[in-house]
Design a protein around this motif. Structure first.
Motif, PDB file in Angstrom:
ATOM      1  N   GLN A  15     -71.160  66.409 -17.835  1.00 14.58           N
ATOM      2  CA  GLN A  15     -70.966  64.971 -17.648  1.00 14.58           C
ATOM      3  C   GLN A  15     -72.278  64.283 -17.270  1.00 14.58           C
ATOM      4  O   GLN A  15     -72.553  63.164 -17.725  1.00 14.58           O
ATOM      5  N   LEU A  16     -73.087  64.941 -16.462  1.00 14.22           N
ATOM      6  CA  LEU A  16     -74.387  64.372 -16.093  1.00 14.22           C
ATOM      7  C   LEU A  16     -75.317  64.274 -17.306  1.00 14.22           C
ATOM      8  O   LEU A  16     -76.092  63.326 -17.419  1.00 14.22           O
ATOM      9  N   ILE A  17     -75.237  65.230 -18.194  1.00 19.41           N
ATOM     10  CA  ILE A  17     -76.035  65.162 -19.421  1.00 19.41           C
ATOM     11  C   ILE A  17     -75.643  63.919 -20.217  1.00 19.41           C
ATOM     12  O   ILE A  17     -76.510  63.190 -20.722  1.00 19.41           O
ATOM     13  N   THR A  18     -74.362  63.643 -20.296  1.00 20.16           N
ATOM     14  CA  THR A  18     -73.887  62.430 -20.970  1.00 20.16           C
ATOM     15  C   THR A  18     -74.415  61.188 -20.274  1.00 20.16           C
ATOM     16  O   THR A  18     -74.893  60.250 -20.925  1.00 20.16           O
ATOM     17  N   LEU A  19     -74.345  61.174 -18.943  1.00 19.83           N
ATOM     18  CA  LEU A  19     -74.843  60.014 -18.190  1.00 19.83           C
ATOM     19  C   LEU A  19     -76.352  59.845 -18.358  1.00 19.83           C
ATOM     20  O   LEU A  19     -76.836  58.709 -18.451  1.00 19.83           O
ATOM     21  N   LYS A  20     -77.082  60.939 -18.394  1.00 18.95           N
ATOM     22  CA  LYS A  20     -78.529  60.852 -18.609  1.00 18.95           C
ATOM     23  C   LYS A  20     -78.823  60.207 -19.960  1.00 18.95           C
ATOM     24  O   LYS A  20     -79.693  59.346 -20.068  1.00 18.95           O
ATOM     25  N   ARG A  21     -78.071  60.628 -20.969  1.00 17.94           N
ATOM     26  CA  ARG A  21     -78.266  60.084 -22.312  1.00 17.94           C
ATOM     27  C   ARG A  21     -77.904  58.597 -22.357  1.00 17.94           C
ATOM     28  O   ARG A  21     -78.632  57.795 -22.930  1.00 17.94           O
ATOM     29  N   VAL A 104     -69.023  61.812 -10.228  1.00 20.45           N
ATOM     30  CA  VAL A 104     -69.578  62.083 -11.561  1.00 20.45           C
ATOM     31  C   VAL A 104     -68.511  61.794 -12.614  1.00 20.45           C
ATOM     32  O   VAL A 104     -68.777  61.138 -13.627  1.00 20.45           O
ATOM     33  N   GLY A 105     -67.301  62.251 -12.363  1.00 17.33           N
ATOM     34  CA  GLY A 105     -66.211  61.994 -13.295  1.00 17.33           C
ATOM     35  C   GLY A 105     -65.916  60.514 -13.450  1.00 17.33           C
ATOM     36  O   GLY A 105     -65.671  60.029 -14.560  1.00 17.33           O
ATOM     37  N   TYR A 106     -65.950  59.788 -12.340  1.00 20.78           N
ATOM     38  CA  TYR A 106     -65.727  58.337 -12.403  1.00 20.78           C
ATOM     39  C   TYR A 106     -66.805  57.651 -13.234  1.00 20.78           C
ATOM     40  O   TYR A 106     -66.504  56.778 -14.038  1.00 20.78           O
ATOM     41  N   LEU A 107     -68.048  58.018 -13.010  1.00 20.80           N
ATOM     42  CA  LEU A 107     -69.136  57.364 -13.735  1.00 20.80           C
ATOM     43  C   LEU A 107     -69.067  57.632 -15.230  1.00 20.80           C
ATOM     44  O   LEU A 107     -69.216  56.723 -16.041  1.00 20.80           O
ATOM     45  N   VAL A 108     -68.854  58.875 -15.598  1.00 21.49           N
ATOM     46  CA  VAL A 108     -68.838  59.207 -17.025  1.00 21.49           C
ATOM     47  C   VAL A 108     -67.605  58.619 -17.703  1.00 21.49           C
ATOM     48  O   VAL A 108     -67.642  58.285 -18.891  1.00 21.49           O
ATOM     49  N   GLY A 109     -66.528  58.436 -16.961  1.00 16.51           N
ATOM     50  CA  GLY A 109     -65.304  57.895 -17.539  1.00 16.51           C
ATOM     51  C   GLY A 109     -65.207  56.381 -17.517  1.00 16.51           C
ATOM     52  O   GLY A 109     -64.278  55.817 -18.089  1.00 16.51           O
ATOM     53  N   ASP A 110     -66.148  55.722 -16.865  1.00 13.20           N
ATOM     54  CA  ASP A 110     -66.103  54.264 -16.752  1.00 13.20           C
ATOM     55  C   ASP A 110     -66.647  53.640 -18.034  1.00 13.20           C
ATOM     56  O   ASP A 110     -67.805  53.852 -18.385  1.00 13.20           O
ATOM     57  N   PRO A 111     -65.828  52.863 -18.734  1.00  7.06           N
ATOM     58  CA  PRO A 111     -66.288  52.286 -20.002  1.00  7.06           C
ATOM     59  C   PRO A 111     -67.445  51.296 -19.850  1.00  7.06           C
ATOM     60  O   PRO A 111     -68.125  50.995 -20.826  1.00  7.06           O
ATOM     61  N   ARG A 112     -67.691  50.837 -18.635  1.00  6.89           N
ATOM     62  CA  ARG A 112     -68.810  49.906 -18.417  1.00  6.89           C
ATOM     63  C   ARG A 112     -70.152  50.632 -18.391  1.00  6.89           C
ATOM     64  O   ARG A 112     -71.196  50.017 -18.554  1.00  6.89           O
ATOM     65  N   VAL A 113     -70.137  51.925 -18.173  1.00  7.25           N
ATOM     66  CA  VAL A 113     -71.381  52.682 -18.050  1.00  7.25           C
ATOM     67  C   VAL A 113     -71.794  53.205 -19.430  1.00  7.25           C
ATOM     68  O   VAL A 113     -71.672  54.376 -19.740  1.00  7.25           O
ATOM     69  N   THR A 114     -72.271  52.282 -20.232  1.00  9.18           N
ATOM     70  CA  THR A 114     -72.772  52.646 -21.557  1.00  9.18           C
ATOM     71  C   THR A 114     -74.295  52.658 -21.586  1.00  9.18           C
ATOM     72  O   THR A 114     -74.887  53.145 -22.538  1.00  9.18           O
TER      73      THR A 114
END
Length: 129
Positions: A15-21, A104-114
Motif C-alpha cells: 500500500q505504501l508503494i502505491t502511495l509513493k507512486r 496506511v489502509g485509510y490513505l490508500v483507500g481514500d479516493p481523494r489521495v490521487t
C-alpha cells in the motif's frame, strides 16, 4: 519510551508503494507519519488484529518520527488515555502498530489521495474527523 524498531506488514508495504507512486513522496517514514496521524484522528479505536510484520520495510523510531518524535509519542499516549487503555510500553507499542497500519489502509483507500495535493487536503479537511 518510543519503539526502537518499526516494521510493517507486506500488505502495508504494498500500500505504501502505491502511495509513493500517487503522491511522489519518496520516503516511507514521511508516509507512515501521515498514516499514523490519519488513524489517530479517527474517533473509533483501531480493531485489534494480529499483524504479521513480514515485509522488508523497517525503520528506527528516530527515522520514523524525525524531529517530531516527542510530539508523535505524546499524541499516541493521549489517544490511548482517551480510549481508556493502559499506558504501559506493550500497550503503546501495540496501539502504535494498529494505528499505523490502519492509517496506511485509510490513505490508500481514500479516493481523494490521487496525488500530493489530495493528501495535503486531508489535513485541511475538517470532515475527516
Amino acid at each position: 519510551m518510543p519503539l526502537e524498531h518499526i516494521r510493517l506488514t507486506q500488505s502495508a508495504r504494498d500500500q505504501l508503494i502505491t502511495l509513493k507512486r500517487r503522491t511522489g513522496i519518496a520516503h516511507w517514514n514521511v508516509l507512515c507519519r501521515w498514516a499514523l496521524c490519519r488513524s489517530l484522528v479517527e474517533p473509533a479505536k483501531p480493531p485489534t488484529v494480529k499483524l504479521v510484520l513480514d515485509s522488508n520495510v523497517e525503520m528506527t523510531w528516530r527515522v520514523f518520527a524525525g524531529n517530531h518524535g516527542d510530539e508523535l509519542w505524546a499524541l499516541l499516549r493521549y489517544r490511548c488515555h482517551a480510549d481508556g487503555l493502559e499506558l504501559d510500553e506493550e500497550t503503546l507499542a501495540q496501539q502504535f502498530r494498529l494505528h499505523l497500519h490502519r492509517g496506511v489502509g485509510y490513505l490508500v483507500g481514500d479516493p481523494r489521495v490521487t496525488d500530493i495535493v489530495g493528501l495535503t487536503r486531508l489535513a485541511l479537511d475538517e470532515s475527516v474527523a
